[in-house]
Write a protein that holds these residues in place. Structure first.
Motif, PDB file in Angstrom:
ATOM      1  N   PHE A  58      29.343  40.912  34.312  1.00 38.03           N
ATOM      2  CA  PHE A  58      30.420  41.657  34.975  1.00 38.03           C
ATOM      3  C   PHE A  58      31.771  41.215  34.420  1.00 38.03           C
ATOM      4  CE2 PHE A  58      27.919  42.623  39.077  1.00 38.03           C
ATOM      5  CZ  PHE A  58      27.779  43.941  38.715  1.00 38.03           C
ATOM      6  N   THR A  59      31.923  39.882  34.296  1.00 38.64           N
ATOM      7  CA  THR A  59      33.172  39.354  33.761  1.00 38.64           C
ATOM      8  C   THR A  59      33.432  39.936  32.373  1.00 38.64           C
ATOM      9  OG1 THR A  59      32.600  37.312  34.907  1.00 38.64           O
ATOM     10  CG2 THR A  59      34.463  37.219  33.418  1.00 38.64           C
ATOM     11  N   ALA A  60      32.377  39.951  31.560  1.00 40.83           N
ATOM     12  CA  ALA A  60      32.511  40.471  30.204  1.00 40.83           C
ATOM     13  C   ALA A  60      32.888  41.944  30.226  1.00 40.83           C
ATOM     14  CB  ALA A  60      31.203  40.276  29.446  1.00 40.83           C
ATOM     15  N   ALA A  61      32.222  42.710  31.089  1.00 38.85           N
ATOM     16  CA  ALA A  61      32.478  44.150  31.136  1.00 38.85           C
ATOM     17  C   ALA A  61      33.897  44.427  31.616  1.00 38.85           C
ATOM     18  CB  ALA A  61      31.461  44.837  32.048  1.00 38.85           C
ATOM     19  N   VAL A  62      34.344  43.678  32.616  1.00 36.01           N
ATOM     20  CA  VAL A  62      35.698  43.882  33.126  1.00 36.01           C
ATOM     21  C   VAL A  62      36.714  43.477  32.067  1.00 36.01           C
ATOM     22  CG1 VAL A  62      37.378  43.021  34.804  1.00 36.01           C
ATOM     23  CG2 VAL A  62      35.108  43.670  35.560  1.00 36.01           C
ATOM     24  N   LEU A  63      36.455  42.355  31.395  1.00 36.02           N
ATOM     25  CA  LEU A  63      37.366  41.883  30.358  1.00 36.02           C
ATOM     26  C   LEU A  63      37.471  42.910  29.225  1.00 36.02           C
ATOM     27  CD1 LEU A  63      39.103  39.569  29.209  1.00 36.02           C
ATOM     28  CD2 LEU A  63      37.031  38.590  28.250  1.00 36.02           C
ATOM     29  N   GLY A  64      36.345  43.455  28.834  1.00 36.09           N
ATOM     30  CA  GLY A  64      36.352  44.394  27.718  1.00 36.09           C
ATOM     31  C   GLY A  64      36.783  45.797  28.118  1.00 36.09           C
TER      32      GLY A  64
ATOM     33  N   VAL B 177      38.542  34.888  35.982  1.00 36.25           N
ATOM     34  CA  VAL B 177      38.779  35.827  34.876  1.00 36.25           C
ATOM     35  C   VAL B 177      38.767  37.260  35.393  1.00 36.25           C
ATOM     36  CG1 VAL B 177      37.862  36.729  32.707  1.00 36.25           C
ATOM     37  CG2 VAL B 177      37.880  34.270  33.113  1.00 36.25           C
ATOM     38  N   ILE B 178      37.788  37.591  36.238  1.00 37.26           N
ATOM     39  CA  ILE B 178      37.710  38.960  36.774  1.00 37.26           C
ATOM     40  C   ILE B 178      39.007  39.314  37.489  1.00 37.26           C
ATOM     41  CG2 ILE B 178      36.611  40.428  38.513  1.00 37.26           C
ATOM     42  CD1 ILE B 178      33.986  39.232  37.883  1.00 37.26           C
ATOM     43  N   VAL B 179      39.435  38.430  38.381  1.00 37.91           N
ATOM     44  CA  VAL B 179      40.626  38.751  39.181  1.00 37.91           C
ATOM     45  C   VAL B 179      41.862  38.847  38.291  1.00 37.91           C
ATOM     46  CG1 VAL B 179      42.157  37.867  40.974  1.00 37.91           C
ATOM     47  CG2 VAL B 179      39.696  37.805  41.318  1.00 37.91           C
ATOM     48  N   VAL B 180      42.011  37.896  37.363  1.00 42.17           N
ATOM     49  CA  VAL B 180      43.200  37.918  36.508  1.00 42.17           C
ATOM     50  C   VAL B 180      43.228  39.182  35.647  1.00 42.17           C
ATOM     51  CG1 VAL B 180      44.324  36.783  34.555  1.00 42.17           C
ATOM     52  CG2 VAL B 180      43.550  35.427  36.495  1.00 42.17           C
ATOM     53  N   VAL B 181      42.091  39.521  35.040  1.00 42.41           N
ATOM     54  CA  VAL B 181      42.066  40.718  34.200  1.00 42.41           C
ATOM     55  C   VAL B 181      42.416  41.953  35.018  1.00 42.41           C
ATOM     56  CG1 VAL B 181      40.598  42.273  32.856  1.00 42.41           C
ATOM     57  CG2 VAL B 181      40.430  39.810  32.532  1.00 42.41           C
ATOM     58  N   LEU B 182      41.828  42.043  36.212  1.00 41.59           N
ATOM     59  CA  LEU B 182      42.063  43.238  37.018  1.00 41.59           C
ATOM     60  C   LEU B 182      43.521  43.326  37.466  1.00 41.59           C
ATOM     61  CD1 LEU B 182      38.799  43.464  39.108  1.00 41.59           C
ATOM     62  CD2 LEU B 182      39.514  44.864  37.186  1.00 41.59           C
ATOM     63  N   LEU B 183      44.153  42.182  37.643  1.00 41.52           N
ATOM     64  CA  LEU B 183      45.548  42.222  38.065  1.00 41.52           C
ATOM     65  C   LEU B 183      46.479  42.486  36.889  1.00 41.52           C
ATOM     66  CD1 LEU B 183      45.778  39.355  40.691  1.00 41.52           C
ATOM     67  CD2 LEU B 183      45.542  41.796  41.037  1.00 41.52           C
ATOM     68  N   VAL B 184      46.162  41.879  35.755  1.00 44.99           N
ATOM     69  CA  VAL B 184      47.088  41.959  34.626  1.00 44.99           C
ATOM     70  C   VAL B 184      46.840  43.200  33.777  1.00 44.99           C
ATOM     71  CG1 VAL B 184      47.855  40.795  32.532  1.00 44.99           C
ATOM     72  CG2 VAL B 184      47.343  39.469  34.573  1.00 44.99           C
ATOM     73  N   ARG B 185      45.578  43.487  33.541  1.00 46.34           N
ATOM     74  CA  ARG B 185      45.250  44.616  32.672  1.00 46.34           C
ATOM     75  C   ARG B 185      43.955  45.260  33.162  1.00 46.34           C
ATOM     76  NH1 ARG B 185      46.463  46.618  27.522  1.00 46.34           N
ATOM     77  NH2 ARG B 185      44.623  47.535  26.567  1.00 46.34           N
ATOM     78  N   PRO B 186      44.096  46.065  34.214  1.00 47.14           N
ATOM     79  CA  PRO B 186      42.907  46.584  34.905  1.00 47.14           C
ATOM     80  C   PRO B 186      41.952  47.347  33.979  1.00 47.14           C
ATOM     81  CG  PRO B 186      44.915  47.153  36.084  1.00 47.14           C
ATOM     82  CD  PRO B 186      45.343  46.535  34.800  1.00 47.14           C
ATOM     83  N   ALA B 187      42.480  47.944  32.912  1.00 46.72           N
ATOM     84  CA  ALA B 187      41.588  48.713  32.045  1.00 46.72           C
ATOM     85  C   ALA B 187      40.841  47.818  31.073  1.00 46.72           C
ATOM     86  CB  ALA B 187      42.377  49.764  31.283  1.00 46.72           C
TER      87      ALA B 187
END
Lengths: 235, 343, 293
Positions: free
Chosen positions: C226-232, C272-282
Motif C-alpha cells: 500500500f505504501t508503495a502504491a500510494v508513493l508511486g 510514509v503513507i500519511v506524508v505522501v497523501l498530505l504533500v503529494r496526494p497523487a
C-alpha cells in the motif's frame, strides 16, 4: 424490408421519460438523418438502438430482435455507435483507438481495414502513435468514425458529428460519411442539429419532437415543405 | 433517517423490558456469561464511537482498535505506576484517546474513502509492534498485569457482576450522549457531510471542524472501551489491540447497522458471541478440517452476506420490522392506509 | 559503505516483492477504484497452495509456481464474478468493506486448511551468498529480482501488444465507450482481478522463502505494498514498481540502522503513507485529479 426498424420505442432516464413511442425505419444502404431540437430525443433514440438506455418497444436489426441485447452484443452484430462526445479513448494512441475499433473482429485489426480507413483519413498514418486526447476536435471526430469503420459495421450510428466543429471541417466529415456509404455500403443513421448539411447528405429524414416522430419524408420533401422548414429546421 | 415521531406506548414498554433485562441479567446467569455480557457492554461503547464516525459522518476507520490501545494502556500504565484507583483512569483514557484521535483526524481531513481506509489500516497494523518496541513503558510482549478490579466496599456483588454493571452503566450513559449528539446540530452536520461533502460545504458546514470532531469523539469512545477492557481483564498486551480487533469493530458496526442507533448493541452481541459459538462449533467439520475456534471465516462471510441482503444491518432489519408493525396497526384502524413513506 | 550498498541491494530485492503486490493492488484499483484489502490474504492462500503442491504432490518448485499462478488467476476471476460483481455500482465504502470481508474470510480459510504453525518454505533459489567484488550478494535476492523483472516485461507486453490487454486498459478507463465497441466490460474487470491475483501469488511465493509461511505473513507486506502504491500514485503501474523499490530500500535501512527498527518498520510505512497523501496526494507518477470541495 428495412435493415433497422424501431416500433413504439419508449425510453426513460430514471423517472424522466425521453421517448414516447418512436417508430422509424432505416433501409439498407441508405443515409438517414434524425433531426430535431435540443431534448427532442435524438441522442436517446441512438442510445435505445445500442441498448445504453432503459427502454421498451421493439427494435429489429436485419430481422433479429435486438431490444433486449446488451450494448456489447448489439455492437457484435455490426452496429457501430459513435456516441455524443465521440467516445474517444483519450489516453490511448490513435493506433490503439483503431485496434479497439476492430475489437469484435476475429483476429483484431487487419491491414486491409487499416489501409481502407487511411484512404479516408490520410493524416492517420503520420499520427499513428499520438495520444488521442491531444488531437483537435475535428481530428477526434474523424478518429471516431475511423474507429467505427475498423469494425466493418453494417450500420453506423453517428451522434452530431458536426458538434463544435468549424464549417469547413463539417463539410469534410459529411463528404467522408457519403463516401463511406457509397464505397463501403455502410448504412448510416446520423443525428444532427445542423439540419441543412444533414439533409444534403441523407436521402430520408425523421424529425423528432418531444420524444416522438413529428414529421418524416425524403430530404427533398422536407426541404421543400415551408411549414416543416420553419418550425423544425429553423431556416 | 426518519425518526419515529411520537413516543408510542410500545416503545415505553420496550424500554421497560430492556431495563429489566439489563439489570436482571447478572442475577440469572453464571459468572462466565455475566463477564461476557460485560464485554458486550465494552464493545457497545466502542461501536457507538465507530458508528458516529463511519455510520453518521461517513468516514471509514480501520484503526479504532489502535485508539482502544491508547485507552487500555493509559489505564494500565496509570494504575501500575501511580496506584490511583482504576475507575479514575477511565475519563483520562477517554480524553487522551480523544486527543490522539483528533490529531489523527487532522491528516485524515484530506483523506477520503480508500485513502483514509489505507491510513487507518496502517495505523491498526503498526500499533502492536510499536507497543512492543517501547517496552520500558508498555512491558513489551509481556504486557502489563493489573490488580483485579474489585467492587466497591459495601456492594454485595461478585467481581463479574460489578464489572458488568460498571461497563453497562458507562455504555448506557455514552449511548444516551451519542443519541443526543446525533439529534443535535452536530449530528445533522455529520450526516450532511456523509451524504455529500460538497453540499455540506455549500450550506456552511465546516468540514475541518466536524470531520476532526467525529474522529476525536469516535477515538474517545474507543479509548473508554479500551480502558474498560483493560480493567475487566486486568491485563493489557500488544496483541489484544491488533488488526483483528479493528476488523472485528468494523464487522460489528456494519453488521449491527451503519448509522442506526441500536446497531452498536446488535453488533457487539455478535462480536462477543460469534467467537464463543465459533469455539463451540468444533463439532462442525469437513473431512479433517474443523471449524472450531475460527470465527474469521464466519465474520467474512457474514459481512458480505449482510452487505448484500441487508445493507442497513441487523438494526435496519429490526427497524423495517418495526415500521411494518406500525403500518399494519394503522391499516387495521383506519380504512384508508396512509401511503408508505420510503426513505 | 559496503554494508550500506549491500543493504540497498537487498532492499531493492525485497522492494521487488512489495512492487509485485503493489502492482496487484494497482490493477484492481484501476479497474474499479477500490483498494483490495484482501490482496495480501489471497496471495497467502495461493502461496499455501504452492506449498501443498511441493510438499504433498512432490512437484518441482517451478512447475508448482506456474500451476499456482494459473489457479490464482482462476480464483481471482471467480471471486470477482461471484462476490464483487453483485456490488457493481455500490458506494466505495461498501466495496471496501466487502474486500475486508474477503480479507477475514481468506485469513480464516487459510488457517482452517493449513493451520497457524509457521512453516518453512523452500523457494526456487538457493540461499547462498556469492561474492562480487567486495560485495556479498545473495542468490535469493538476485533470483527475486530476476523473476520480478520477467513478470514486469510479460505484463508490459500483455498490456501493449495483446488485444485483451488493450481492451482491459480501455475498459477500465472508458467503460461506456468500450461497451459500444463490443467489449464485455464486466469480464474485463474479472480478468483484472484474475491478473491481480496471479501477480499477488508471485509476490507471495517470492517472499515466503525469506520469511516463514503462515496465514498472517502477507499483512505487513500488504502494508508496504500500500505504501508503495500510494508513493508511486495508486493508479500508476510504473509508480507501483518505483514505489515498491523505494519502500524496500527504506525499510532495509530502517531495519538496519535504527535501533529496534524491525519493530518500527510498519510505523514508518504509516508515516510514509500519511506524508505522501498530505504533500503529494497523487503520488510520484499519478495524475493529480482536481477534486476540490
Amino acid at each position: 424490408m428495412a435493415l433497422l426498424e424501431l416500433s413504439d420505442v419508449h425510453a426513460r432516464y430514471g423517472p424522466i421519460s425521453a421517448l414516447h413511442g418512436v417508430s422509424l425505419g432505416v433501409d439498407e444502404g441508405a443515409i438517414v438523418a434524425l433531426l430535431g431540437a435540443n431534448g427532442a430525443g435524438k441522442t436517446t433514440t441512438l442510445r435505445a438502438i445500442s441498448s445504453t438506455v432503459r427502454k421498451t418497444g421493439e427494435i429489429t436489426f436485419d430481422g433479429h430482435d435486438i431490444s433486449r441485447r446488451a450494448p456489447e452484443d448489439v455492437a457484435r452484430l455490426g452496429i457501430a455507435h459513435v456516441p455524443e462526445g465521440r467516445g474517444t479513448l483519450g489516453q490511448l494512441t490513435v493506433w490503439e483507438n483503431l485496434r479497439m475499433g476492430a475489437y469484435v473482429r476475429r483476429g483484431g485489426a487487419s491491414k486491409v481495414d487499416y489501409d481502407r480507413v487511411c484512404g479516408y483519413f490520410s493524416w492517420i498514418p503520420a499520427r499513428r502513435n499520438q495520444v488521442a486526447a491531444t488531437l483537435s476536435g475535428g481530428e477526434q471526430q474523424m478518429l471516431a468514425i475511423a474507429r467505427a469503420l475498423m469494425m466493418r459495421p453494417r450500420l453506423l450510428l453517428l451522434d452530431e458529428p458536426s458538434l463544435g466543429l468549424a464549417p469547413i471541417v463539417v463539410q469534410e466529415i459529411f463528404k467522408i460519411i457519403r463516401a463511406v456509404n457509397e464505397q463501403d455500403k455502410v448504412t448510416v443513421l446520423v443525428v444532427e442539429q445542423n439540419a441543412s448539411i444533414a439533409l444534403q447528405a441523407a436521402a430520408h429524414a425523421y424529425v423528432l419532437e418531444v420524444g416522438k416522430v413529428a414529421v418524416s419524408g425524403t430530404s427533398a420533401e422536407l426541404q421543400k415543405d415551408e411549414a416543416v422548414r420553419r418550425s423544425y429546421l429553423g431556416y | 433517517m426518519r425518526r419515529l415521531s411520537r413516543t408510542r406506548p410500545e416503545l415505553i414498554g420496550l424500554a421497560v423490558v430492556a431495563a429489566v433485562v439489563l439489570i436482571g441479567l447478572p442475577t440469572v446467569t453464571n459468572q462466565f456469561f455475566t463477564f461476557e455480557f460485560a464485554k458486550v457492554a465494552i464493545f457497545v461503547t466502542a461501536l457507538i464511537g465507530l458508528n458516529l464516525l463511519t455510520g453518521y459522518s461517513g468516514q471509514i476507520s480501520l484503526g479504532n482498535g489502535a485508539f482502544m490501545a491508547v485507552g487500555g494502556y493509559t489505564t494500565a500504565i496509570l494504575v501500575q505506576r501511580t496506584g490511583i484507583p482504576y475507575w479514575t483512569t477511565i475519563p483520562v483514557a477517554g480524553i487522551l484517546a480523544g486527543v490522539v484521535g483528533f490529531l489523527i483526524g487532522i491528516p485524515a481531513l484530506r483523506l477520503t474513502g480508500v485513502y483514509l481506509a489505507l491510513a487507518t489500516f496502517a495505523l491498526a497494523l503498526s500499533i502492536p509492534p510499536v507497543l512492543n518496541h517501547f517496552d520500558t513503558f508498555t512491558g513489551g510482549h509481556g504486557g502489563i498485569v493489573m490488580a483485579p478490579a474489585m467492587p466497591p466496599l459495601g456492594l454485595d456483588l461478585s467481581q463479574e457482576q460489578w464489572l458488568y454493571y460498571l461497563c453497562s452503566g458507562i455504555a448506557l450513559v455514552l449511548f444516551l450522549f451519542a443519541w443526543g449528539i446525533v439529534r443535535s446540530r452536530t449530528g445533522r452536520a455529520f450526516m450532511a457531510i456523509r451524504d455529500s461533502e460538497t453540499a455540506a460545504v455549500a450550506s456552511g458546514i465546516s468540514l475541518a471542524y466536524y470531520k476532526t470532531l467525529a474522529f476525536g469523539l469516535s477515538a474517545a469512545y474507543a479509548g473508554v472501551a479500551g480502558s474498560l477492557l483493560a480493567i475487566a481483564t486486568s491485563y493489557v498486551n500488544p496483541d489484544t489491540f491488533g488488526l483483528s480487533l479493528s476488523l472485528a469493530l468494523l464487522v460489528g458496526v456494519v453488521i449491527g447497522g451503519l448509522g442506526l442507533d441500536f446497531g452498536a448493541v446488535l453488533g457487539s452481541l455478535l462480536v462477543v458471541w460469534l467467537p464463543y459459538y465459533a469455539e463451540k462449533a468444533s463439532g462442525l467439520q469437513i473431512g479433517s478440517l474443523s471449524f472450531g475456534g475460527k470465527p474469521d471465516i464466519f465474520y467474512g462471510a457474514l459481512l458480505i452476506l449482510i452487505l448484500f441482503f441487508a445493507p442497513h444491518g441487523a438494526a435496519g432489519l429490526v427497524q423495517r420490522g418495526w415500521r411494518w408493525y406500525l403500518l399494519r396497526r394503522t391499516a387495521a384502524r383506519s380504512p384508508l392506509p396512509e401511503p408508505v413513506v420510503e426513505r | 559503505m559496503l554494508s550500506l550498498i549491500q543493504q540497498v541491494i537487498s532492499g531493492i530485492a525485497t522492494g521487488g516483492i512489495y512492487a509485485s503486490l503493489a502492482l496487484a493492488l494497482v490493477l484492481v484499483y484501476r479497474a474499479m477504484d477500490v483498494a483490495n484489502f484482501a490482496q495480501g490474504e489471497m496471495a497467502t492462500f495461493s502461496t499455501f497452495i504452492s506449498y501443498s503442491l511441493i510438499e504433498y504432490a512432490h512437484i518441482d518448485f517451478w512447475l508448482a509456481f506456474v500451476i499456482t499462478i494459473l489457479i490464482s488467476f482462476g480464483l481471482g476471476v471467480v471471486i470477482e464474478r461471484a462476490l464483487i460483481r453483485p456490488f457493481e455500482g455500490a458506494p466505495v465504502l461498501t466495496l471496501l468493506i466487502v474486500t475486508l470481508g474477503l480479507f477475514t474470510a481468506f485469513n480464516g480459510v487459510t488457517g482452517l486448511i493449513w493451520g497457524y504453525v509457521f512453516k518453512s518454505y523452500r523457494g526456487g533459489f538457493p540461499d547462498q551468498p556469492i561474492q562480487f567484488g567486495g560485495l556479498y550478494l545473495n542468490t535469493q535476492d538476485l533470483g527475486v529480482l530476476g523473476v520480478v523483472l520477467v513478470m514486469l516485461l510479460l505484463l508490459y507486453l500483455f498490456f501493449t501488444r495483446t488485444k485483451a490487454g488493450l481492451a482491459m486498459r480501455a475498459a477500465s478507463l472508458y467503460p461506456d465507450s468500450s461497451r459500444l465497441l463490443g467489449v464485455r466490460v464486466g469480464w474485463m474487470l474479472a480478468l483484472g482481478w484474475g491478473l491481480a491475483s496471479a501477480v499477488g501469488a508471485v509476490s507471495g511465493m517470492l517472499v515466503a522463502p525469506i520469511i516463514f509461511l503462515d496465514p498472517n505473513m502477507m499483512q505487513a507486506i500488504l502494508l508496504f505494498a500500500f505504501t508503495a502504491a500510494v508513493l508511486g500514485g495508486i493508479e500508476s503501474v510504473l509508480g507501483a514498481v518505483v514505489g515498491g523499490v523505494a519502500v524496500g530500500i527504506l525499510m532495509a535501512l530502517v531495519g538496519t540502522y535504527i535501533p529496534g527498527g524491525q519493530d518500527l518498520r510498519l510505523a514508518f510505512g504509516l508515516i510514509v503513507i500519511v506524508v505522501v497523501l498530505l504533500v503529494r496526494p497523487a503520488g510520484l507518477f499519478g495524475r493529480a485529479t482536481v477534486k476540490r470541495v
